[in-house]
Design a protein around this motif. Structure first.
Motif, PDB file in Angstrom:
ATOM      1  N   ASP A  76      -5.984   0.767  -9.657  1.00  0.00           N
ATOM      2  CA  ASP A  76      -5.270   0.166 -10.784  1.00  0.00           C
ATOM      3  C   ASP A  76      -3.807   0.097 -10.514  1.00  0.00           C
ATOM      4  O   ASP A  76      -3.002  -0.961 -10.696  1.00  0.00           O
ATOM      5  N   ASN A  77      -3.201   1.323 -10.069  1.00  0.00           N
ATOM      6  CA  ASN A  77      -1.996   1.716  -9.912  1.00  0.00           C
ATOM      7  C   ASN A  77      -1.509   0.823  -8.699  1.00  0.00           C
ATOM      8  O   ASN A  77      -0.270   0.267  -8.936  1.00  0.00           O
ATOM      9  N   LYS A  78      -2.151   0.886  -7.645  1.00  0.00           N
ATOM     10  CA  LYS A  78      -1.690   0.190  -6.359  1.00  0.00           C
ATOM     11  C   LYS A  78      -1.782  -1.387  -6.710  1.00  0.00           C
ATOM     12  O   LYS A  78      -0.588  -2.228  -6.360  1.00  0.00           O
ATOM     13  N   ALA A  79      -2.650  -2.028  -7.530  1.00  0.00           N
ATOM     14  CA  ALA A  79      -2.543  -3.317  -7.770  1.00  0.00           C
ATOM     15  C   ALA A  79      -1.260  -3.637  -8.784  1.00  0.00           C
ATOM     16  O   ALA A  79      -0.496  -4.780  -8.594  1.00  0.00           O
ATOM     17  N   ILE A  80      -1.104  -2.796  -9.733  1.00  0.00           N
ATOM     18  CA  ILE A  80       0.196  -3.167 -10.608  1.00  0.00           C
ATOM     19  C   ILE A  80       1.460  -2.932  -9.725  1.00  0.00           C
ATOM     20  O   ILE A  80       2.293  -3.638  -9.921  1.00  0.00           O
ATOM     21  N   GLN A  81       1.489  -2.047  -8.828  1.00  0.00           N
ATOM     22  CA  GLN A  81       2.808  -1.744  -7.743  1.00  0.00           C
ATOM     23  C   GLN A  81       2.725  -3.140  -6.736  1.00  0.00           C
ATOM     24  O   GLN A  81       3.941  -3.946  -6.933  1.00  0.00           O
ATOM     25  N   LEU A  82       1.737  -3.648  -6.523  1.00  0.00           N
ATOM     26  CA  LEU A  82       1.871  -5.017  -5.867  1.00  0.00           C
ATOM     27  C   LEU A  82       2.278  -6.023  -6.651  1.00  0.00           C
ATOM     28  O   LEU A  82       3.176  -6.908  -6.212  1.00  0.00           O
ATOM     29  N   LYS A  83       1.907  -6.251  -8.053  1.00  0.00           N
ATOM     30  CA  LYS A  83       2.053  -7.235  -8.842  1.00  0.00           C
ATOM     31  C   LYS A  83       3.776  -7.024  -9.148  1.00  0.00           C
ATOM     32  O   LYS A  83       4.529  -7.923  -9.092  1.00  0.00           O
ATOM     33  N   LEU A  84       4.131  -5.954  -9.268  1.00  0.00           N
ATOM     34  CA  LEU A  84       5.641  -5.731  -9.451  1.00  0.00           C
ATOM     35  C   LEU A  84       6.524  -6.172  -8.535  1.00  0.00           C
ATOM     36  O   LEU A  84       7.660  -6.566  -8.441  1.00  0.00           O
ATOM     37  N   ASN A  85       5.964  -5.877  -7.197  1.00  0.00           N
ATOM     38  CA  ASN A  85       6.564  -5.847  -5.962  1.00  0.00           C
ATOM     39  C   ASN A  85       6.761  -7.689  -5.846  1.00  0.00           C
ATOM     40  O   ASN A  85       7.935  -8.005  -5.512  1.00  0.00           O
ATOM     41  N   GLU A  86       5.949  -8.283  -6.205  1.00  0.00           N
ATOM     42  CA  GLU A  86       5.802  -9.762  -6.131  1.00  0.00           C
ATOM     43  C   GLU A  86       6.781 -10.081  -6.981  1.00  0.00           C
ATOM     44  O   GLU A  86       7.607 -11.145  -6.731  1.00  0.00           O
ATOM     45  N   SER A  91      12.044 -13.030  -7.953  1.00  0.00           N
ATOM     46  CA  SER A  91      13.392 -13.166  -8.558  1.00  0.00           C
ATOM     47  C   SER A  91      14.593 -13.196  -8.008  1.00  0.00           C
ATOM     48  O   SER A  91      14.973 -12.149  -7.113  1.00  0.00           O
ATOM     49  N   ARG A  92      15.300 -14.153  -8.053  1.00  0.00           N
ATOM     50  CA  ARG A  92      16.588 -14.433  -7.165  1.00  0.00           C
ATOM     51  C   ARG A  92      17.464 -13.286  -7.861  1.00  0.00           C
ATOM     52  O   ARG A  92      18.562 -13.136  -7.201  1.00  0.00           O
ATOM     53  N   HIS A  93      17.517 -12.970  -9.000  1.00  0.00           N
ATOM     54  CA  HIS A  93      18.348 -12.108  -9.656  1.00  0.00           C
ATOM     55  C   HIS A  93      18.113 -10.446  -9.666  1.00  0.00           C
ATOM     56  O   HIS A  93      18.660  -9.631  -9.914  1.00  0.00           O
ATOM     57  N   ARG A  97      15.696  -3.763  -3.136  1.00  0.00           N
ATOM     58  CA  ARG A  97      15.619  -2.615  -2.897  1.00  0.00           C
ATOM     59  C   ARG A  97      14.359  -1.775  -3.887  1.00  0.00           C
ATOM     60  O   ARG A  97      14.088  -0.790  -3.668  1.00  0.00           O
ATOM     61  N   MET A  98      14.050  -2.352  -5.051  1.00  0.00           N
ATOM     62  CA  MET A  98      13.166  -1.834  -5.765  1.00  0.00           C
ATOM     63  C   MET A  98      11.641  -1.990  -5.314  1.00  0.00           C
ATOM     64  O   MET A  98      10.832  -1.395  -5.712  1.00  0.00           O
ATOM     65  N   VAL A  99      11.649  -2.999  -4.487  1.00  0.00           N
ATOM     66  CA  VAL A  99       9.977  -3.138  -3.798  1.00  0.00           C
ATOM     67  C   VAL A  99       9.490  -1.761  -3.123  1.00  0.00           C
ATOM     68  O   VAL A  99      10.507  -1.137  -2.125  1.00  0.00           O
ATOM     69  N   ASP A 100       8.456  -1.250  -3.386  1.00  0.00           N
ATOM     70  CA  ASP A 100       7.820  -0.125  -2.887  1.00  0.00           C
ATOM     71  C   ASP A 100       8.593   0.970  -3.223  1.00  0.00           C
ATOM     72  O   ASP A 100       8.737   2.071  -2.239  1.00  0.00           O
ATOM     73  N   ILE A 101       9.127   1.319  -3.981  1.00  0.00           N
ATOM     74  CA  ILE A 101       9.883   2.322  -4.603  1.00  0.00           C
ATOM     75  C   ILE A 101       8.881   3.617  -4.962  1.00  0.00           C
ATOM     76  O   ILE A 101       9.165   4.427  -4.917  1.00  0.00           O
TER      77      ILE A 101
END
Length: 156
Positions: A76-86, A91-93, A97-101
């Motif tokens: 579940d955590n991995k899926a949530i992280q991937l969704k947040l990364n997407e 988002s252009r704004h 740098r937050m991807v894969d933190i």
């Protein structure tokens, strides 16, 4: 049409057990087992063996469930992280740098937290919280505002 990947047997079993154990019927069965055990106490004269049965049973179930729950939470955590990364990437704004933190160390996450605290402090100085979208942008905007304030102060 996309082909579904084959899921391993452990993942299938873990998913089934995790879903079932979290259901109402599973809770009912567990409650029933405890009630039957408690009622049987006088029959076994509340012996050490009678107590050992429930202690051993609950210990074994708890031990196994820890691993199944951890497996489920990892997925579940991995899926949530991937969704947040997407969402971040789309988002252009937002700052990429937050991807894969989640792969950063605790110390690096603490440092990042300090940066965002600074961003929050800068946003509090403004009337509009939507004026900046990243640390870099916020610092540039804040520097420009200071320059304007200083220029206005020097003119007086």
């Amino acid at each position: 049409m996309a082909k579904k990947k084959k899921i391993g047997w452990f993942e299938n079993v873990a998913n089934l057990i995790t879903c079932w154990v979290g259901s109402g019927p599973a809770f009912g069965i567990a409650t029933l087992v405890v009630i039957v055990w408690a009622i049987s106490g006088p029959l076994f004269h509340f012996s050490e063996t009678w107590q050992l049965v429930i202690n051993t049973g609950t210990t074994i179930v708890t031990f196994l469930m820890v691993f199944l729950i951890q497996k489920s939470q990892n997925k579940d955590n991995k899926a949530i992280q991937l969704k947040l990364n997407e969402l971040i990437a789309a988002s252009r704004h937002s700052s990429n740098r937050m991807v894969d933190i989640e792969d950063l160390s605790e110390e690096e996450l603490d440092q990042l937290h300090k940066y965002y605290k600074r961003l929050s402090d800068m946003a509090e100085e403004d009337d509009d919280i939507h004026t900046s979208h990243s640390i870099d942008e916020a610092e540039k905007i804040q520097a420009a505002k200071r320059s304007i304030r200083q220029h206005n102060t020097n003119r007086k």
